[in-house]
Design an enzyme around this catalytic site. Structure first.
Site, PDB file in Angstrom:
ATOM      1  N   SER A  28       3.656 -13.235 -24.591  1.00 27.79           N
ATOM      2  CA  SER A  28       2.918 -13.003 -23.345  1.00 27.79           C
ATOM      3  C   SER A  28       2.516 -14.302 -22.662  1.00 27.79           C
ATOM      4  O   SER A  28       1.886 -14.287 -21.607  1.00 27.79           O
ATOM      5  CB  SER A  28       1.672 -12.155 -23.621  1.00 27.79           C
ATOM      6  OG  SER A  28       0.884 -12.758 -24.625  1.00 27.79           O
ATOM      7  N   ASN A 115      -7.753 -10.360 -31.114  1.00 26.82           N
ATOM      8  CA  ASN A 115      -8.128  -9.107 -30.455  1.00 26.82           C
ATOM      9  C   ASN A 115      -9.454  -9.227 -29.701  1.00 26.82           C
ATOM     10  O   ASN A 115      -9.574  -8.772 -28.558  1.00 26.82           O
ATOM     11  CB  ASN A 115      -8.202  -7.962 -31.479  1.00 26.82           C
ATOM     12  CG  ASN A 115      -6.850  -7.688 -32.114  1.00 26.82           C
ATOM     13  OD1 ASN A 115      -5.843  -8.262 -31.684  1.00 26.82           O
ATOM     14  ND2 ASN A 115      -6.810  -6.843 -33.114  1.00 26.82           N
ATOM     15  N   THR A 160     -10.085  12.510  16.862  1.00 22.03           N
ATOM     16  CA  THR A 160      -9.926  13.358  15.681  1.00 22.03           C
ATOM     17  C   THR A 160      -8.520  13.930  15.827  1.00 22.03           C
ATOM     18  O   THR A 160      -8.062  14.179  16.953  1.00 22.03           O
ATOM     19  CB  THR A 160     -10.962  14.494  15.616  1.00 22.03           C
ATOM     20  OG1 THR A 160     -10.835  15.301  16.779  1.00 22.03           O
ATOM     21  CG2 THR A 160     -12.389  13.972  15.524  1.00 22.03           C
ATOM     22  N   HIS A 161      -7.850  14.105  14.725  1.00 24.88           N
ATOM     23  CA  HIS A 161      -6.449  14.560  14.729  1.00 24.88           C
ATOM     24  C   HIS A 161      -5.556  13.635  15.572  1.00 24.88           C
ATOM     25  O   HIS A 161      -4.551  14.074  16.116  1.00 24.88           O
ATOM     26  CB  HIS A 161      -6.315  15.997  15.237  1.00 24.88           C
ATOM     27  CG  HIS A 161      -7.314  16.936  14.645  1.00 24.88           C
ATOM     28  ND1 HIS A 161      -7.093  17.613  13.472  1.00 24.88           N
ATOM     29  CD2 HIS A 161      -8.570  17.273  15.048  1.00 24.88           C
ATOM     30  CE1 HIS A 161      -8.159  18.357  13.182  1.00 24.88           C
ATOM     31  NE2 HIS A 161      -9.081  18.165  14.115  1.00 24.88           N
ATOM     32  N   SER A 282      11.000 -10.937  16.173  1.00 21.30           N
ATOM     33  CA  SER A 282      12.152 -10.262  15.593  1.00 21.30           C
ATOM     34  C   SER A 282      13.332 -11.216  15.664  1.00 21.30           C
ATOM     35  O   SER A 282      13.440 -12.014  16.590  1.00 21.30           O
ATOM     36  CB  SER A 282      12.441  -8.998  16.396  1.00 21.30           C
ATOM     37  OG  SER A 282      13.796  -8.638  16.274  1.00 21.30           O
ATOM     38  N   LYS A 288       9.933  -8.959  20.944  1.00 15.62           N
ATOM     39  CA  LYS A 288       9.055  -8.348  19.949  1.00 15.62           C
ATOM     40  C   LYS A 288       7.949  -9.274  19.436  1.00 15.62           C
ATOM     41  O   LYS A 288       8.146 -10.454  19.225  1.00 15.62           O
ATOM     42  CB  LYS A 288       9.874  -7.885  18.736  1.00 15.62           C
ATOM     43  CG  LYS A 288      10.735  -6.675  18.979  1.00 15.62           C
ATOM     44  CD  LYS A 288       9.937  -5.408  19.291  1.00 15.62           C
ATOM     45  CE  LYS A 288       9.284  -4.791  18.079  1.00 15.62           C
ATOM     46  NZ  LYS A 288      10.207  -4.074  17.216  1.00 15.62           N
ATOM     47  N   ASN A 290       5.506  -8.505  16.308  1.00 14.02           N
ATOM     48  CA  ASN A 290       5.206  -7.474  15.309  1.00 14.02           C
ATOM     49  C   ASN A 290       3.923  -7.765  14.539  1.00 14.02           C
ATOM     50  O   ASN A 290       3.687  -8.907  14.152  1.00 14.02           O
ATOM     51  CB  ASN A 290       6.371  -7.371  14.317  1.00 14.02           C
ATOM     52  CG  ASN A 290       7.647  -6.931  15.002  1.00 14.02           C
ATOM     53  OD1 ASN A 290       7.608  -6.146  15.951  1.00 14.02           O
ATOM     54  ND2 ASN A 290       8.769  -7.453  14.541  1.00 14.02           N
ATOM     55  N   GLU A 295       0.796  -4.699   8.639  1.00 14.87           N
ATOM     56  CA  GLU A 295       1.851  -3.876   8.031  1.00 14.87           C
ATOM     57  C   GLU A 295       2.021  -4.209   6.542  1.00 14.87           C
ATOM     58  O   GLU A 295       2.153  -3.321   5.705  1.00 14.87           O
ATOM     59  CB  GLU A 295       3.185  -4.094   8.747  1.00 14.87           C
ATOM     60  CG  GLU A 295       3.240  -3.423  10.107  1.00 14.87           C
ATOM     61  CD  GLU A 295       4.559  -3.708  10.804  1.00 14.87           C
ATOM     62  OE1 GLU A 295       5.511  -2.964  10.596  1.00 14.87           O
ATOM     63  OE2 GLU A 295       4.636  -4.698  11.551  1.00 14.87           O
ATOM     64  N   TYR A 322      -7.307  -1.878 -31.585  1.00 14.21           N
ATOM     65  CA  TYR A 322      -6.356  -2.630 -30.758  1.00 14.21           C
ATOM     66  C   TYR A 322      -4.918  -2.201 -31.031  1.00 14.21           C
ATOM     67  O   TYR A 322      -4.517  -1.973 -32.175  1.00 14.21           O
ATOM     68  CB  TYR A 322      -6.488  -4.145 -31.032  1.00 14.21           C
ATOM     69  CG  TYR A 322      -5.443  -4.937 -30.286  1.00 14.21           C
ATOM     70  CD1 TYR A 322      -5.670  -5.335 -28.978  1.00 14.21           C
ATOM     71  CD2 TYR A 322      -4.198  -5.238 -30.861  1.00 14.21           C
ATOM     72  CE1 TYR A 322      -4.683  -6.017 -28.258  1.00 14.21           C
ATOM     73  CE2 TYR A 322      -3.221  -5.920 -30.152  1.00 14.21           C
ATOM     74  CZ  TYR A 322      -3.477  -6.312 -28.849  1.00 14.21           C
ATOM     75  OH  TYR A 322      -2.519  -6.975 -28.151  1.00 14.21           O
ATOM     76  N   GLN A 327      -1.326  -5.583 -24.407  1.00 13.11           N
ATOM     77  CA  GLN A 327      -0.793  -6.807 -23.794  1.00 13.11           C
ATOM     78  C   GLN A 327      -0.273  -6.517 -22.379  1.00 13.11           C
ATOM     79  O   GLN A 327      -0.204  -7.406 -21.543  1.00 13.11           O
ATOM     80  CB  GLN A 327       0.324  -7.367 -24.676  1.00 13.11           C
ATOM     81  CG  GLN A 327       0.881  -8.673 -24.189  1.00 13.11           C
ATOM     82  CD  GLN A 327       1.682  -9.365 -25.263  1.00 13.11           C
ATOM     83  OE1 GLN A 327       1.127  -9.817 -26.267  1.00 13.11           O
ATOM     84  NE2 GLN A 327       2.984  -9.447 -25.087  1.00 13.11           N
ATOM     85  N   LYS A 330      -2.234  -7.111 -18.551  1.00 11.83           N
ATOM     86  CA  LYS A 330      -2.502  -8.320 -17.774  1.00 11.83           C
ATOM     87  C   LYS A 330      -1.771  -8.405 -16.441  1.00 11.83           C
ATOM     88  O   LYS A 330      -2.369  -8.705 -15.416  1.00 11.83           O
ATOM     89  CB  LYS A 330      -2.217  -9.556 -18.615  1.00 11.83           C
ATOM     90  CG  LYS A 330      -3.307  -9.743 -19.629  1.00 11.83           C
ATOM     91  CD  LYS A 330      -2.941 -10.663 -20.738  1.00 11.83           C
ATOM     92  CE  LYS A 330      -3.731 -10.281 -21.960  1.00 11.83           C
ATOM     93  NZ  LYS A 330      -3.386  -8.947 -22.499  1.00 11.83           N
TER      94      LYS A 330
HETATM   95  N1  ARG Z   1      -1.216 -11.327 -26.471  1.00 13.31           N
HETATM   96  C1  ARG Z   1      -2.052 -10.322 -27.056  1.00 13.31           C
HETATM   97  C2  ARG Z   1      -2.592  -9.402 -25.932  1.00 13.31           C
HETATM   98  O1  ARG Z   1      -2.446  -9.753 -24.812  1.00 13.31           O
HETATM   99  C3  ARG Z   1      -3.193 -10.957 -27.750  1.00 13.31           C
HETATM  100  C4  ARG Z   1      -3.744 -10.147 -28.876  1.00 13.31           C
HETATM  101  C5  ARG Z   1      -2.758 -10.055 -29.969  1.00 13.31           C
HETATM  102  N2  ARG Z   1      -3.290  -9.385 -31.096  1.00 13.31           N
HETATM  103  C6  ARG Z   1      -2.480  -8.894 -32.049  1.00 13.31           C
HETATM  104  N3  ARG Z   1      -3.063  -8.331 -33.026  1.00 13.31           N
HETATM  105  N4  ARG Z   1      -1.184  -8.990 -31.963  1.00 13.31           N
HETATM  106  O2  ARG Z   1      -3.127  -8.366 -26.187  1.00 13.31           O
END
Ligand code: ARG
Length: 469
Positions: A28, A115, A160-161, A282, A288, A290, A295, A322, A327, A330
């Site tokens: 990650s 964790n 309205t509408h 454009s 144009k 835009n 948008e 966990y 992971q 993120k």
């Molecule tokens: N990269 C992991 C995450 O984003 C970190 C935690 C990893 N923990 C594990 N027991 N493998 O969640």
């Protein structure tokens, strides 16, 4: 077996090297390195606490702190060598720390796990991003207040509408957007309270056998308190989901806002002029201009709602505690943050330059019999029941349609044909100015009421940090 891969995390347990693809697949670091500074902050607090409870010596703590300081600089300056082999941001930093300071670096992970570490990092990260987002929102709110003040008397049709309904003031319309953002701000502040709780100390899932001082780390990291249950702390990402829900509502509001700006810049509405700096041309049609920014914002609202759904789906089937699934929290979260900041920024910069085309707005309000309800209310004041008045006005509108005149353009005699209760004073009621001015209760569109609402709103914004006044 002795032939172990020494590079591998928890290497002694493994007899075989990780499959090269699996190594990349499970890593990650490419995205979680974004939380590097928060990871360092958390580690520093953890090291100080470990020293206080006697797990680290003063010297070990100081070595760890200066090592982390150096790593922080390396990262900030783009000198840090991130490696997929080290899987994630946490292991990369720990490995570098051990390179730099030796054995003390290997002691940092005492009494914690990735964790609780990752859960802490995300919360630290999100906490500061929420502050950033709130600031951009305040900037946009201020821009709306300023424009609303300038346009408190500007008359436009209210819809309205998407059909002309009643005249309103442009200032009042802008204040509707302002109100939406106020609730969005409240949601953000509320979700901040639940983000700001510290998971560190939960370790892998069951806490730790060291006599850790969680109040100390919570205080060092400015969390409101340590979390109450170790299993819950390392597993749930509801705070991130809640943030994405608040973010989705913000984007939904910006998208509605965008939709109106797009309609209003069209030749068919012709209500506003958008600043050139926020539009593009454009490649084929030279005439144009835009409204790209609104948008794009309207389009981007979809991805944020998508991220909310992703996180809900990510979470819903996970047993305690966990799981590696987490992971996946993120990227949606980071993209939500980026999208919100960029869209709010674009809007906060753009709004001060929106120029209403007042004559065109006024003309549109004149069409569509926008003061019909005012005439009905007038007849009620003269003693007629509202349902009867509604009928009478319907007849007057029909005459207006067939003779292509607004109600205010009908003669008194013609109006009196519909009801003898109608007098000369009706024309004040039928004027757009009279109509808006009469709606002067709290929440109404009268220019003075709008000015009052702006005044109240300014006072309410004052307590926010971003207030430059
Ligand atoms: N990269 C992991 C995450 O984003 C970190 C935690 C990893 N923990 C594990 N027991 N493998 O969640």
């Amino acid at each position: 077996m002795t032939n172990v891969n020494t590079e591998k995390l928890s290497s002694a347990r493994f007899a075989e090297a990780t499959d090269a693809f699996v190594e990349v697949f499970t890593a990650s670091v490419d995205f979680d390195k974004r939380m590097a500074q928060q990871d360092i902050q958390g580690s520093m607090a953890h090291a100080k606490m470990l020293c206080k409870i006697g797990v680290l010596t003063d010297k070990e703590r100081d070595d760890i702190l200066s090592g982390l300081e150096k790593i922080s600089t390396e990262i900030a300056e783009g000198q840090f060598n991130w490696s997929v082999k080290q899987e994630d941001v946490h292991m990369n930093i720990e490995a570098r720390l051990t390179d730099l300071i030796g054995i003390a670096g290997k002691k940092l992970h005492t009494g914690r796990s990735r964790n609780d570490q990752v859960a802490t990092d995300i919360r630290l990260y999100l906490r500061s991003e929420v502050e950033h987002i709130a600031k951009e929102m305040t900037r946009l709110q201020r821009a709306l207040l300023n424009l609303a003040e300038q346009e408190a008397d500007t008359i436009m049709p209210g819809f309205t509408h998407l059909q002309v309904a009643q005249p309103i003031t442009f200032g009042h319309h802008l204040m509707a957007w302002f109100e939406m953002l106020c609730r969005d701000q409240e949601r953000l502040q509320d979700c901040y309270k639940r983000i700001n709780v510290m998971p560190l100390g939960a370790a892998a899932l069951a806490g730790t056998s060291y006599p850790i001082d969680r109040h100390m780390t919570a205080e060092l990291l400015h969390f409101s308190r340590p979390s109450a249950n170790s299993l819950d702390s390392v597993s749930d990402r509801d705070f991130a989901i809640e943030f994405c829900a608040a973010g989705s509502l913000i984007m939904m509001h910006l998208s509605r806002f965008s939709e109106e700006l797009i309609l209003w810049t069209s030749a068919q509405f012709d209500f506003i002029d958008m600043p050139d700096a926020f539009c593009t041309g454009s490649s084929i049609m030279p005439q144009k201009k835009n409204p790209d920014v609104p948008e794009l914002v309207r389009g981007k609202s979809g991805r944020v709602t998508g991220h909310l759904i992703s996180l809900l789906m990510l979470m819903k089937s996970q047993p305690l505690a966990y799981n590696k699934d987490n992971q996946e929290d993120k990227e949606p979260l980071f993209d939500t943050v980026d999208t919100l900041i960029n869209c709010l920024r674009a809007f906060a910069d753009m709004v001060p330059h929106i120029k209403p085309k007042k004559a065109s707005m006024y003309k549109a309000a004149k069409q569509g019999f926008a003061t019909a309800t005012d005439l009905a209310d007038y007849l009620v004041r003269k003693g007629m029941a509202f349902r009867d008045a509604h009928e009478v006005v319907g007849q007057a509108v029909r005459l207006g349609i067939t003779t292509q005149r607004d109600l205010s353009e009908l003669d008194l005699a013609e109006l009196q044909n519909f009801s003898p209760a109608i007098g000369e004073d009706v024309f004040q009621v039928l004027s757009l100015e009279g109509s808006v001015a009469s709606r002067k209760h709290i929440g109404g569109t009268a220019p003075d009421t709008v000015r009052q609402a702006i005044h109240t709103a300014r006072k309410a914004l004052k307590h926010l940090d971003a207030d430059p006044d």
